[in-house]
Every structure is written in structure tokens, then in C-alpha cells.
Design an enzyme around this catalytic site. Structure first.
Site, PDB file in Angstrom:
ATOM      1  N   ASP A   1      -3.357   4.585  -2.429  1.00 11.84           N
ATOM      2  CA  ASP A   1      -4.533   5.333  -1.621  1.00 11.84           C
ATOM      3  C   ASP A   1      -4.737   6.599  -2.016  1.00 11.84           C
ATOM      4  O   ASP A   1      -4.059   7.511  -2.418  1.00 11.84           O
ATOM      5  CB  ASP A   1      -3.785   5.445   0.047  1.00 11.84           C
ATOM      6  CG  ASP A   1      -4.658   5.774   0.993  1.00 11.84           C
ATOM      7  OD1 ASP A   1      -5.751   5.019   1.277  1.00 11.84           O
ATOM      8  OD2 ASP A   1      -4.858   6.576   1.591  1.00 11.84           O
TER       9      ASP A   1
ATOM     10  N   ASP B   1       0.793  -1.304  -0.164  1.00 15.17           N
ATOM     11  CA  ASP B   1      -0.076   0.010  -0.051  1.00 15.17           C
ATOM     12  C   ASP B   1       0.987   1.172  -0.078  1.00 15.17           C
ATOM     13  O   ASP B   1       1.838   1.419   0.835  1.00 15.17           O
ATOM     14  CB  ASP B   1      -0.908  -0.043   1.101  1.00 15.17           C
ATOM     15  CG  ASP B   1      -2.345   0.418   1.357  1.00 15.17           C
ATOM     16  OD1 ASP B   1      -2.503   1.443   0.598  1.00 15.17           O
ATOM     17  OD2 ASP B   1      -3.129  -0.207   1.503  1.00 15.17           O
TER      18      ASP B   1
ATOM     19  N   GLU C   1      -6.730   3.853  -5.681  1.00 18.48           N
ATOM     20  CA  GLU C   1      -8.131   3.722  -5.127  1.00 18.48           C
ATOM     21  C   GLU C   1      -8.494   5.340  -5.676  1.00 18.48           C
ATOM     22  O   GLU C   1      -7.964   6.460  -5.382  1.00 18.48           O
ATOM     23  CB  GLU C   1      -7.863   4.156  -3.546  1.00 18.48           C
ATOM     24  CG  GLU C   1      -9.195   3.999  -2.838  1.00 18.48           C
ATOM     25  CD  GLU C   1      -9.383   4.247  -1.542  1.00 18.48           C
ATOM     26  OE1 GLU C   1     -10.017   4.108  -0.863  1.00 18.48           O
ATOM     27  OE2 GLU C   1      -8.079   5.059  -0.998  1.00 18.48           O
TER      28      GLU C   1
HETATM   29  C1  GLC Z   1      -8.388   4.981   1.952  1.00 16.22           C
HETATM   30  C2  GLC Z   1      -8.153   3.841   2.952  1.00 16.22           C
HETATM   31  C3  GLC Z   1      -8.623   4.086   4.141  1.00 16.22           C
HETATM   32  C4  GLC Z   1      -8.020   5.094   5.108  1.00 16.22           C
HETATM   33  C5  GLC Z   1      -8.183   6.362   4.074  1.00 16.22           C
HETATM   34  C6  GLC Z   1      -6.876   7.500   4.399  1.00 16.22           C
HETATM   35  O1  GLC Z   1      -9.670   5.239   1.853  1.00 16.22           O
HETATM   36  O2  GLC Z   1      -8.695   2.636   2.239  1.00 16.22           O
HETATM   37  O3  GLC Z   1      -8.625   2.940   5.218  1.00 16.22           O
HETATM   38  O4  GLC Z   1      -8.481   5.504   6.066  1.00 16.22           O
HETATM   39  O5  GLC Z   1      -7.543   6.056   2.656  1.00 16.22           O
HETATM   40  O6  GLC Z   1      -5.648   7.050   4.352  1.00 16.22           O
END
Ligand code: GLC
Length: 556
Positions: A198, A101, A239
Site C-alpha cells: 500500500d 496486502d 501501489e
Molecule cells: C491505498 C488503498 C486505499 C486506502 C489507502 C490508505 O490507496 O488502496 O484503499 O484507503 O491506501 O491505506
């Protein structure tokens, strides 16, 4: 035609690990890297060939590792850099891959960059974050409340799109961009095969706009990270809040040199009005969203991620299917309708044993910053009972309970005290029990992944949807070369489903049926090789999305 690089990625089947809750090897109550090493046989036997680890870096743990204080080291309770090197080596020895990640949008306020930045506004780190005398906009944090926090040390406000202790990095600063590229290179040199990135849509911002996503320099920044020759072989999945085709192309078309693929969240609205509010729904909505993106991606030779669950979402099975009596059937049906489409499957830990949403009687049984903030907010307008009801429905902790490995103390997760209470249904739903059961979700997943890996049609094949949007079932085919496979997934009601062509006996069926056509029980599904078509129309390769063929399946 898919480029060779993408063709290769379609062979990946990824298993997402939330390390805190996977397996504890040393009895401190927290899952760790050595625990993952202990379970590699289990994972490989399932049929996955890549792991994505949620963050294991040094972190004060306010957002369970998404608040990083050192990008190049491992948090003590997860293990050491040596453990991670051992994991990479063990995976590679098995022909498996590791995806880490990467959290480029923000650091923990405990990161040395932030400490320097708050203490010396004219120093080398002065511009690493967004600092203002007055908030320049009224942005709200994703975790609720203002996204701006006053820092008394520097005497200015800083931006935090998430928790107060997660300060947004200022990507306008070329030094920040260089730091992040160096971090990518650090891990690539250690042998990692890819990154899940992320909130990638947040790294470029327009502070005058209403939201801090998709800023004007987003694509330039992504290319600066991953368009570099030395990292061109990495698998990268961002993401992102992308929900239109043009944007997907801009992020993922091979010639753009940005990302391999994205997690799209279009289908996350299934079964809920908002994260904490249920909405009556069924597999139908999921089918429609999956079909839409299949079609779009196929047209543009992009690859998709295939997933329904992750560490931020309450399990899909509990939102749109039956997580009680027909739990096994539902888990299998969801797997067939998701993972036999074209794309890269991502299985979230526990899905393979049919894990569902748990229930608790007290807010003390939760341990998540977003959950606590939401609960506090709910208490302003409703009773504690009602607020807890919403938390039980939507909390991210629904996906973060320790994996229940067996029926022993703490369900085999730890010999100590688990960091968060075990799953409320762990006695009933655990790996040992599932593997012994006649109706085993694990064995169904295993058979599905084996089937998928053994036939080109499931990897690169053309996808055609035969059912129509009105149908309470989903029928699609995957075809490559001379082979066509058909998958039938029935939704909640018993009904008869007929196909426009003959099929061999199903090779995968959650209730062991021996013909593909006929009466289907609720959540029954089957996959079979198609024989000759009865109707030439139904096979016309130039109309892969000819839903009109569905009329052939209407049953009296
Ligand atoms: C993303 C992650 C989540 C986290 C957020 C801030 O959405 O999947 O778990 O809290 O980013 O980093």
C-alpha cells in the site's frame, strides 16, 4: 532479456478480492475467508492462478481494513488465522498463489504502538510516528482536511496522510523498519507468495516539501524490506504514484532488489477530470496510456501490471465504454486490450461478470470514509442532488458492492443483512445470469485467459502496435518464436478495419466473427493467429513499435 524470476511472474494471473464484499459464509453480512474458500472452483475455472486479498488483519475498520491494529492477526468478521492457513493450503494444493496486502505507511490509532507512543513520548514507542508541537507543513490528507491532528493525550500533532485514525509511521526510526521487515517474514513463513504494498511511495517523506511522497530514503527503505535474501522470491507489487520511466526502473529493475512491479495509475484519469468529475472520453485514451508503458517496459525488460479496476476506483467500463446496451461487448473489448498485452493481469472481483457502476438515491447507501468526507466538502458549494451525482460517479463504493452471485435474496452474497446495500443492478448483472447468457462475460474471460496461458507469444512475446494514435481502434500483435497473434479492438463506432497480412480465423471474438478483417460493430474485438505478411515491412522484428505500418491498414 527478462531475468528468469520475472519470466516466471509473467505466468501469474491475479484476481483481486475485496474480502468484505466477496462471499459471506456465516450470515453476518460481511464477506470472509471461508467464503473465499467456497469460491475457489469458480476462480480456478475462470483461469486465474493467484489471489490478492485486500487487508483482512485486525482493524477498527475506519478505512475498511487499511487501518490496521494488529498486523499478525485476522479481524473477527473475516475469520481466524486458521482460516487463512487453510486458504493458503487450499490455494497451494491447486497450484495457486496468495498475495497479501501490506500497509507499511500507517497504522490505526488503535494499534498498541500508537497507544504507547501517545502516552509516553520518552518510551520505546515515542518515535514510532511523526509528532510535532506545531504542524511543520500544511499537508492535506488524501481523504481531505489537514493531515495533522492534535492529540490531547500527548499534547502534540501527529501526521495522518489518510483518515484521522490512520497515523503515519515514522520510517526514519530503524525500529519501525525492523518491525515491518518482521511482519513480512511472519507472513512469508506462513506461506504467502507475495505482497501488494500500500502507498509505497509515502514511506519516505521530506517534511519540508509540498507533498509527502518519494522522500530521499525511499529506495533504501524498500530494499531494506524486500532486498533481503530470505524474501527474494516474493512477488511484490507496490501501489505508487510513479509516472516516469526512470522512476519505474529505479523501483523494478531486477538488480535493484526492490519491487517486482508497480501499479501505475497514469491511465486512471481516463473518463474523469478528477475522481468525482466525469470527462467525456473513450477507449482511445486508455489505449494510448497502455501503449506508452508497454513500449517503455519492453525496452527496459520490466514487467507491468495490467489492470483497469480496483477497490479504489469506479469501474473503467462505466467511465469510457458502454455500460448499458453494449455492456458485454465493452467488457470483452476492455479485457482484450488490457490482458493480452505483456505484463501480469490483475482482474478485480466482478469484472469477470461485467460489473458496472451502480446508482443510489441517498448518501446513506454509501459506507466509505473518503466518500463521506468528499460529500461533506461538496455540500459547501453545491446542492445535495449535485453532490450525490458526484458521489455516484466517483465513490470507491462503486467497486465495493457485494458480488452478485445469483438472483436469490441478497444475490447469494449473504443470508444476513449485507454490510452495504447490494449493487443497484444486481438483478440484471449477476454471476448465475451471466454464466447462462449467450453473451457471457465470464466465459469470454475464461476463453481469453486460456488462450493467453496456452501461447508463449502472449506471455513473453514482443508487442507491436499497428494502429496509429488517430485511429478509433487498436490493433497490436504479440510474437514469439514462429508465432504471431493479432488482436483487433474496435472502439465506439462501426467501421471497416483491414490488416496488412492474412490471418487464420479468429479464436477469440466477442461477437463470433469468422474473419479478422472487415466491418467491426461498436466494441467488437477479435484475436487471431497471423499468417504470412503481405508486406515484409510489417514484420520487421527490429522495429517493434513501427507505427508507420499502420498506414497499411487505412481503409477507404
Ligand atoms: C491505498 C488503498 C486505499 C486506502 C489507502 C490508505 O490507496 O488502496 O484503499 O484507503 O491506501 O491505506
Amino acid at each position: 532479456m527478462l531475468c528468469d524470476k520475472y519470466r516466471e511472474y509473467l505466468n501469474w494471473t491475479v484476481y483481486q478480492i475485496y474480502p468484505r464484499s466477496f462471499m459471506d459464509s456465516n450470515g453476518d453480512g460481511v464477506g470472509d475467508i471461508r467464503g473465499i474458500l467456497q469460491k475457489l472452483d469458480y476462480l480456478q475455472a475462470l483461469g486465474v492462478n493467484a489471489l490478492w486479498l485486500c487487508p483482512v488483519y485486525k482493524s477498527p475498520n475506519d478505512d475498511n481494513g487499511y487501518d490496521i491494529s494488529d498486523y499478525r492477526d485476522i479481524r473477527e468478521d473475516f475469520g481466524t488465522l486458521q482460516d487463512l492457513d487453510d486458504l493458503i493450503a487450499a490455494l497451494h494444493q491447486r497450484g495457486m498463489k496468495l498475495i497479501m496486502d501490506l500497509v507499511p505507511n500507517h497504522t490505526s490509532t488503535a494499534h498498541p504502538w500508537f497507544r504507547e507512543s501517545r502516552e509516553d513520548r520518552d518510551g520505546p514507542y515515542g518515535d514510532y510516528y511523526y509528532w510535532f508541537d506545531e504542524p511543520p507543513n500544511d499537508w492535506q490528507s488524501v481523504f481531505r482536511g489537514s493531515a495533522w491532528e492534535f492529540d490531547p493525550v500527548r499534547g502534540q500533532y501527529y501526521l495522518h496522510s489518510f483518515a484521522v485514525s490512520q497515523a503515519d509511521l515514522n520510517w526514519e526510526n530503524p525500529r519501525v523498519r525492523r518491525e515491518m521487515a518482521d511482519i513480512v517474514d511472519f507472513w512469508t513463513a506462513r506461506g504467502v507468495d507475495g505482497f501488494r504494498v500500500d502507498v509505497i511511495d509515502m514511506i519516505s517523506k521530506d517534511l519540508q516539501k509540498t507533498r509527502g511522497t518519494f522522500g530521499p530514503r525511499l529506495h533504501e527503505y524498500i530494499r531494506g524490506l524486500f532486498g533481503r535474501e530470505n524474501v527474494s522470491k516474493l512477488f511484490t507489487v507496490g501501489e505508487s504514484g510513479v509516472n516516469d520511466m526512470e522512476e519505474l526502473i529505479r523501483h523494478c529493475a531486477a538488480e535493484r532488489k526492490e519491487l517486482t512491479t508497480l501499479f501505475l495509475f497514469d491511465h486512471m484519469g481516463c473518463g474523469r477530470a478528477d475522481k468525482f468529475t466525469p470527462k467525456p472520453d473513450s477507449l482511445k485514451t486508455l489505449r494510448d496510456r497502455l501503449v506508452y508503458w508497454q513500449e517503455a517496459a519492453e525496452k527496459h525488460d520490466l514487467i507491468l501490471t495490467l489492470f483497469t479496476d480496483n477497490h479504489d476506483q469506479a469501474p473503467m467500463i462505466s467511465r469510457i465504454a458502454d455500460d448499458g446496451e453494449k455492456r458485454y461487448e465493452s467488457a470483452a473489448a476492455l479485457a482484450v486490450m488490457t490482458y493480452l498485452l505483456r505484463g501480469v493481469p490483475f482482474i478485480y472481483q466482478g469484472q469477470e461478470i461485467g460489473t458496472v457502476s451502480p446508482r443510489y438515491d441517498s448518501i446513506d447507501d454509501f459506507d466509505d470514509v473518503e466518500t463521506f468526507n468528499a460529500y461533506r466538502e461538496f455540500l459547501g458549494t453545491m446542492t445535495p442532488e449535485k453532490a450525490l451525482e458526484k458521489i455516484n460517479f466517483g465513490s470507491r463504493d462503486n467497486a465495493r458492492r457485494p458480488i452478485a452471485w445469483d438472483g436469490s435474496a441478497n444475490f447469494g452474497f449473504t443470508t444476513g443483512t449485507p454490510w452495504i446495500p447490494c449493487h443497484s443492478r444486481a438483478g440484471e448483472i449477476n454471476a448465475e445470469k451471466d454464466l447462462k447468457a449467450e453473451k457471457s462475460v465470464y466465459r469470454f474471460y475464461q476463453a481469453l485467459l486460456k488462450l493467453r496461458a496456452s501461447h508463449e507469444a502472449f506471455i513473453t512475446g514482443i508487442t507491436r502496435v499497428l494502429s496509429s494514435p488517430e485511429d478509433d481502434f487498436f490493433v497490436f500483435t504479440r510474437a514469439a518464436g514462429n508465432e504471431t497473434w493479432v488482436a483487433v479492438i474496435n472502439f465506439a463506432n462501426e467501421q471497416k478495419i483491414a490488416l496488412p497480412f492474412e490471418c487464420e480465423a479468429p479464436v477469440l471474438a466477442n461477437l463470433g466473427r469468422d474473419t479478422i478483417g472487415g466491418v467491426y460493430a461498436p466494441y467488437e474485438c477479435a484475436v487471431a493467429k497471423a499468417g504470412p505478411m503481405k508486406s515484409p515491412m510489417a514484420r520487421s522484428q527490429d522495429r517493434p513499435w513501427a507505427n508507420e505500418d499502420a498506414s497499411l491498414m487505412k481503409t477507404p
